[in-house]
Enzyme design. Sequence first.
Site, PDB file in Angstrom:
ATOM      1  N   HIS B  41       0.830  -1.213   0.000  1.00 36.57           N
ATOM      2  CA  HIS B  41       0.000   0.000   0.000  1.00 36.57           C
ATOM      3  C   HIS B  41       0.860   1.257   0.000  1.00 36.57           C
ATOM      4  O   HIS B  41       0.631   2.189  -0.765  1.00 36.57           O
ATOM      5  CB  HIS B  41      -0.965   0.009   1.186  1.00 36.57           C
ATOM      6  CG  HIS B  41      -2.185  -0.825   0.968  1.00 36.57           C
ATOM      7  ND1 HIS B  41      -2.181  -2.186   1.087  1.00 36.57           N
ATOM      8  CD2 HIS B  41      -3.444  -0.493   0.577  1.00 36.57           C
ATOM      9  CE1 HIS B  41      -3.391  -2.656   0.808  1.00 36.57           C
ATOM     10  NE2 HIS B  41      -4.175  -1.642   0.492  1.00 36.57           N
ATOM     11  N   LYS B 109      -9.978  -7.614   7.453  1.00 34.17           N
ATOM     12  CA  LYS B 109     -10.792  -7.779   8.659  1.00 34.17           C
ATOM     13  C   LYS B 109     -10.886  -6.466   9.411  1.00 34.17           C
ATOM     14  O   LYS B 109     -10.022  -5.598   9.287  1.00 34.17           O
ATOM     15  CB  LYS B 109     -10.216  -8.865   9.559  1.00 34.17           C
ATOM     16  CG  LYS B 109      -8.910  -8.506  10.229  1.00 34.17           C
ATOM     17  CD  LYS B 109      -8.531  -9.563  11.243  1.00 34.17           C
ATOM     18  CE  LYS B 109      -7.101  -9.444  11.726  1.00 34.17           C
ATOM     19  NZ  LYS B 109      -6.931  -8.610  12.933  1.00 34.17           N
TER      20      LYS B 109
END
Lengths: 283, 199
Positions: B41, B109
């Site tokens: 990222h 999650k």
Amino acid sequence: MMNLRDAIVELYKKAATSLPSDIEAALRYAYPKEEKKSNARVALSAILENIRIAKETQRPMCQDTGVPVFFIKVPVGISHLELKSAIIGATRIATEKIPLRANAVDILTDKNSGDNTGIGFPVLYFEETKGKKITIDLMLKGSGCENAGQLYKLPVEELKAERDLEGVRKCVLDTIYKAQGKGCPPYIIGVGIGASKDQVTKLAKEQLLRRIEDKNKHEVLSELEKRLLRDINQLGIGPLGLGGKTTAIGVKVGVNHRHPASYFVDVSVCCWADRRARLTWKM
Amino acid sequence: MNVKNIQRINLPLTKEDVLSLHAGDIVLINGLIVTGRDRVHNFLFNKKPSKKQIPFNLEGTILYHCGPIIRKTGKDFKLIAGGPTTSIRVEMYEHQIISEYGIRGVMGKGGMGEQTLNALKENGCVYLHTIGGAGVYLADRVKRIVDVWKLEEFGVTEAMWMFEVENFPAIVTMDAHGRSLHEGIEKKSYNEFKRLIGL
């Protein structure tokens, strides 16, 4: 200490691939309490299935095999240095053999050491004991839940938390409210209260070694633990944060004496995959 | 898995596919997905490699927040465990990655924040919540490891892996219509929290 080293490799394997019986039982107990066809049940049934497969296939139940944290009780006369070297050796072998995920990253270079050893990694706490056996408690502490922990310096005005056990209760609820589902609930929560920051963080983590059914020897803390568990399960965060009745399955509180001017509270959060295992070793 | 309204989805996803999904739906994912966590990222956000510089076609795929355990035997990679990591850590990057690379799903999650929720709506993308901690259960739904990018530079945990998955389970918790299950649960728990501490 070759044999001990091999025993520690086995300890790693046991911790990574199987859950302690009390934790698994608490998760099983939680399942029927959640509503039928709820996301909470979907999550818990997958979790229970995962526990079964990991044990059967002897693979780590979670890819984050965490930071290994050792609490070691050593009889008088046994060298801490030699024990440390046995643990480091076992960590390298276990990482390769089980395998564990290599998690030790150098702060300065961002390089992963590749074998779960490095500066202060694994985490080792030694304590001398009058007994004749070495007791090694190993916890594989996942970082999703480690990141959910908080340290408080009471009083905290925005929580109306004063310097008493009621203030402690508010801190714990604040931590869990903020954690939501980020650290893989149902959680097990360790709380440490005392005089200095370093000491309470260790004390909180040490509480996570207690089994779910373990009753606090101080009645007032035992009551606080029960109340906190009830309160936390009112929050509705639920398994994996998907909503439901089971946000936590255990709360354990430990206390040290404090300084008149200080009242530190550390809240250590553990994911449902509470991987701890114990080795007792006769010299 | 003990389930309710399940639907199978096949990758790559189109914008129409994504718009047909709603918060609360349970999906079984089939096809090629890629992994990416903190370093991927950070790299995509700051270095902005062009699509040509990335060996995988990210259009329509799912970016899975996962740092797997992978064992190398000879030339082959074997997935040992591969559950999700906490998604909120990449909140500051995700909106740009969704809009730049055409991914149609983000999976992990714990849910994500407002910036990501807006990006899902603006670009036609969904957030999928899978089972935290279920490392082996989920690894068994990965048919094979297709390829890897940035292995040398980022290491096994942080590299971008391409997995072929079969009936990989997840719950849509943030959809392309601006709805987030996490927001609702947080709000409810906040009210309860306030009541419990007497605020």
